[in-house]
Write an enzyme that holds these catalytic residues in place. Structure first.
Site, PDB file in Angstrom:
ATOM      1  N   HIS A 125     -50.519 -36.683  68.747  1.00  0.00           N
ATOM      2  CA  HIS A 125     -49.877 -36.229  67.395  1.00  0.00           C
ATOM      3  C   HIS A 125     -49.910 -37.216  66.392  1.00  0.00           C
ATOM      4  O   HIS A 125     -49.783 -38.505  66.610  1.00  0.00           O
ATOM      5  CB  HIS A 125     -48.631 -35.782  67.692  1.00  0.00           C
ATOM      6  CG  HIS A 125     -47.923 -34.820  66.443  1.00  0.00           C
ATOM      7  ND1 HIS A 125     -47.328 -35.368  65.291  1.00  0.00           N
ATOM      8  CD2 HIS A 125     -47.723 -33.466  66.333  1.00  0.00           C
ATOM      9  CE1 HIS A 125     -46.972 -34.477  64.406  1.00  0.00           C
ATOM     10  NE2 HIS A 125     -47.094 -33.203  65.414  1.00  0.00           N
ATOM     11  N   ASP A 202     -43.901 -40.190  73.625  1.00  0.00           N
ATOM     12  CA  ASP A 202     -43.482 -39.260  72.642  1.00  0.00           C
ATOM     13  C   ASP A 202     -43.137 -38.040  73.383  1.00  0.00           C
ATOM     14  O   ASP A 202     -44.161 -37.400  74.147  1.00  0.00           O
ATOM     15  CB  ASP A 202     -44.755 -38.895  71.882  1.00  0.00           C
ATOM     16  CG  ASP A 202     -44.573 -37.700  70.982  1.00  0.00           C
ATOM     17  OD1 ASP A 202     -43.572 -37.026  71.127  1.00  0.00           O
ATOM     18  OD2 ASP A 202     -45.571 -37.567  70.105  1.00  0.00           O
ATOM     19  N   GLN A 205     -42.934 -32.607  73.033  1.00  0.00           N
ATOM     20  CA  GLN A 205     -43.416 -31.310  73.666  1.00  0.00           C
ATOM     21  C   GLN A 205     -43.078 -31.297  75.283  1.00  0.00           C
ATOM     22  O   GLN A 205     -43.624 -30.354  75.854  1.00  0.00           O
ATOM     23  CB  GLN A 205     -44.991 -31.180  73.422  1.00  0.00           C
ATOM     24  CG  GLN A 205     -45.621 -31.023  72.057  1.00  0.00           C
ATOM     25  CD  GLN A 205     -45.005 -29.672  71.428  1.00  0.00           C
ATOM     26  OE1 GLN A 205     -44.340 -28.922  72.195  1.00  0.00           O
ATOM     27  NE2 GLN A 205     -44.897 -29.675  70.176  1.00  0.00           N
TER      28      GLN A 205
HETATM   29  N1  PMP Z   1     -45.492 -35.480  68.892  1.00  0.00           N
HETATM   30  C1  PMP Z   1     -45.340 -34.302  69.211  1.00  0.00           C
HETATM   31  C2  PMP Z   1     -46.521 -34.281  70.429  1.00  0.00           C
HETATM   32  C3  PMP Z   1     -45.338 -33.064  68.423  1.00  0.00           C
HETATM   33  O1  PMP Z   1     -45.676 -31.797  68.940  1.00  0.00           O
HETATM   34  C4  PMP Z   1     -44.559 -33.244  67.185  1.00  0.00           C
HETATM   35  C5  PMP Z   1     -44.328 -32.024  66.542  1.00  0.00           C
HETATM   36  N2  PMP Z   1     -45.204 -31.163  66.332  1.00  0.00           N
HETATM   37  C6  PMP Z   1     -44.366 -34.493  66.860  1.00  0.00           C
HETATM   38  C7  PMP Z   1     -44.529 -35.641  67.657  1.00  0.00           C
HETATM   39  C8  PMP Z   1     -43.384 -34.794  65.670  1.00  0.00           C
HETATM   40  O2  PMP Z   1     -42.116 -34.042  65.573  1.00  0.00           O
HETATM   41  P1  PMP Z   1     -41.279 -34.142  64.321  1.00  0.00           P
HETATM   42  O3  PMP Z   1     -41.974 -33.263  63.413  1.00  0.00           O
HETATM   43  O4  PMP Z   1     -40.053 -33.474  64.786  1.00  0.00           O
HETATM   44  O5  PMP Z   1     -41.075 -35.429  63.981  1.00  0.00           O
END
Ligand code: PMP
Length: 412
Positions: A125, A202, A205
């Site tokens: 991400h 991270d 998910q």
């Molecule tokens: N990492 C992953 C794999 C995600 O799916 C997301 C959210 N879509 C994030 C990081 C970021 O999360 P946040 O928007 O809550 O900071």
């Protein structure tokens, strides 16, 4: 075939939004989950019975608010396998993105030198990519990518090729928000630790779908957001190994994170306060605790079993539509939460717009993973994502709406 009853749904009644909108097929939990009544009650009760600025106040309400935060810390530490003694290693902030920025901006510069490498996967991400791009540029380090195979998997060979003596940090998503695959985090840790490097995970998910044990994974940092695990918006969690958190400088500075301040200098509070500048979302943290209680009342085993059955059903039904191109592994057993796809010849925004008209909520776009989509040869795709509170009716509604798209565009 699974024996779990995914037609019946004992869970939707726990979620007021789903309960009061029976016509909605909500298939976008990877973006943000729905919240159970227990979490909404906790938010309400905090503001009605405990509301005061935590940490600094010495009167009863403030002490209660502080206790609410500390209980949540303890709970989270146990919940992710760090152990109850690790409550002080739970740092609160706003979201996963902020946690990952914290690690990249406060920790990484203490270990990265010119010529070193940071290794991430192509499926990260943007939240676990851009902070590393930036720190690599600042430190003269190289950002190295591990690419996935046609099934969306990072192979042993790829890890061995990319994680080497120069790798100071491996940063990887536990579960991909596009492909749904579980990355071999533990193995990445073994490889990077063998060279004296560090592993950042991270978990945005993974935590909604898998029981996480940071000790078992042997990672150095683990980040997630409460809003993906049925908790409120605005609460992020970072766990880190104590000695690393202790040794690194703060990320944000200001009130609440200092021991003492003089005209020209300041002494930091110990962890975790050192990383928690400003007033915390005490109500949100209190409600995050309630979200974890809720997950525990269901249990990951039951959640995982139901989701596996739902994913199998979704993949099978999608497989019957000859105008669908699946993005990611064909085998549903390799997926958690996310099922991405395209309708041949139809832009994902059109697909999701038509689905919305049928009251089916999915996501379309680059899913904050532009380099992955380019690697896969596309700019955008659709993503249906499930949680344990979905059922076959939600999936049937998706399939019917996609059949409508197919007819409208003569797709295939
Ligand atoms: N990492 C992953 C794999 C995600 O799916 C997301 C959210 N879509 C994030 C990081 C970021 O999360 P946040 O928007 O809550 O900071």
């Amino acid at each position: 075939m699974s024996s779990i009853d995914i037609v019946a749904n004992p869970y939707k009644k726990d979620f007021p939004l789903l309960d009061t909108m029976p016509d909605l097929a909500f298939l976008d939990s990877a973006a943000t989950a729905q919240r159970p009544q227990k979490v909404l009650d906790a938010l309400d009760s905090f503001y009605k019975t405990m509301n005061a600025n935590p940490l600094r106040g010495l009167y009863e309400l403030s002490l209660q608010a502080t206790e609410g935060i500390n209980n949540a810390r303890k709970h989270i530490a146990s919940f992710i396998g760090a152990g109850p003694d690790a409550a002080c290693d739970i740092v609160f902030n706003r979201n996963t993105s902020e946690s990952l920025n914290l690690v990249a901006k406060a920790f990484a510069p203490t270990v990265l030198e010119e010529g070193d490498e940071v290794c991430i996967t192509i499926m990260e991400h943007h939240s676990n990519m851009i902070p590393w791009q930036q720190v690599c540029k600042e430190r003269g380090a190289k950002l190295v990518y591990m690419y996935c195979d046609t099934n969306g998997l990072i192979t042993e060979e790829e890890m061995q090729t990319k994680i080497g003596p120069k790798t100071k940090i491996v940063a990887a998503g536990h579960v991909s928000n596009v492909l749904g695959v579980i990355n071999p985090i533990k193995r990445m840790g073994e490889l990077v630790h063998a060279n004296g490097g560090y592993l950042v995970v991270d978990g945005a998910q993974s935590i909604p779908h898998l029981a996480v044990d940071v000790r078992e994974l042997d990672c150095d940092f683990f980040a997630f957001s409460a809003h993906k695990i049925f908790g409120p918006f605005g609460v992020g969690v970072l766990w880190g190994k104590h000695e690393l958190l202790d040794a690194m400088p703060p990320f944000l500075t200001g009130g609440e994170m200092i021991e003492s301040v003089s005209e020209q200098d300041a002494v930091w509070s110990p962890v975790p306060e050192k990383f928690e500048a400003g007033t915390q979302d005490a109500a949100g943290i209190f409600a995050t605790n309630a979200a974890l209680d809720y997950v525990e009342s269901i249990g990951y085993e039951a959640m995982e079993a139901r989701e596996a059955a739902l994913m199998e059903y979704l993949a099978r039904e999608m497989g019957k539509l000859d105008f669908i191109e699946v993005v990611g592994p064909d085998d549903p057993a390799l997926r958690r939460g996310a099922f991405s796809f395209n309708v041949k010849g139809v832009h994902p925004h059109d697909v999701s717009g038509i689905l919305s008209g049928e009251n089916v909520a999915i996501r379309a776009g680059h899913h904050c993973a532009q380099p992955l989509l380019l690697f896969l040869g596309m700019h955008t795709c659709c993503r249906a994502s499930i949680a344990f509170y979905n059922d076959t009716n939600d999936i049937d509604r998706l399939i019917e709406a996609l059949e409508l798209v197919g007819r409208m565009f003569n797709a295939g």
